[in-house]
Design a protein around this motif. Structure first.
Motif: not given
Length: 188
Positions: A49-60
């Motif tokens: 239930r963690q639908n967000a992930t960082w890619v550096g400063e970009i949020l996926l």
């Protein structure tokens, strides 16, 4: 699967082995960057239930395709408080907080992109909601948020995934007279 993998610990370019499963909140912290490790990490985070992930400063973010539930407003109130206090875990409020904090350094832009039904409109509303919370004395972000349903009434259509899918691009601008006070806004 056809993408080459990159192992930071194996700079000679030898085939990389997959590391143990991880649920890191920033894909750039993975020792092995490959389609498999990225997909595995994002899938594990989504399953928890963690639908967000960082890619550096970009949020996926991944659309959970589920109703938020009756306690969504209470959850948002807690999150708004957390992110105004400096929380940095992956969330659209963290992106909004960082952009707002950097206003003194110059213009800030937040690009929301994705396929139909990905949640772009809801994401943009969340950014405005956060900024409106920061600027309780300035009504502009709250007014932009209030006009969103009116704009959505023009040009939206029903698709297989989304009963209220936008048929147009949207540009929302909030202009600041100082580092923390909005002076004008527009939505087109």
């Amino acid at each position: 699967d056809d993408l080459p993998s990159f192992d930071r610990n194996n700079m000679a370019g030898q085939p990389a082995s997959l590391p143990p499963p991880t649920t890191t909140d920033d894909l750039l912290s993975l020792d092995v960057l490959s389609a498999d490790t990225i997909a595995d990490t994002v899938e594990r985070r989504f399953a928890s239930r963690q639908n967000a992930t960082w890619v550096g400063e970009i949020l996926l973010t991944l659309n959970p395709w589920a109703p938020r539930g009756s306690d969504a407003s209470a959850d948002d109130a807690v999150l708004l408080e957390d992110y105004t206090q400096g929380a940095t875990s992956p969330h659209v409020f963290a992106v909004a907080a960082a952009a707002h904090a950097e206003l003194a350094a110059g213009k800030q832009y937040i690009v929301v992109s994705g396929e139909s039904g990905a949640g772009k409109t809801e994401c943009a509303k969340s950014v405005l909601k956060f900024i409106a919370q920061l600027e309780e004395e300035a009504p502009l972000p709250a007014l932009l948020l209030a006009t969103s349903p009116l704009l959505e009434a023009f040009g939206n259509a029903s698709t297989g995934r989304n009963s209220n899918s936008s048929r147009f691009g949207k540009l929302i601008e909030v202009h600041y007279s100082s580092a923390s006070a909005s002076a004008s806004a527009s939505s087109s």
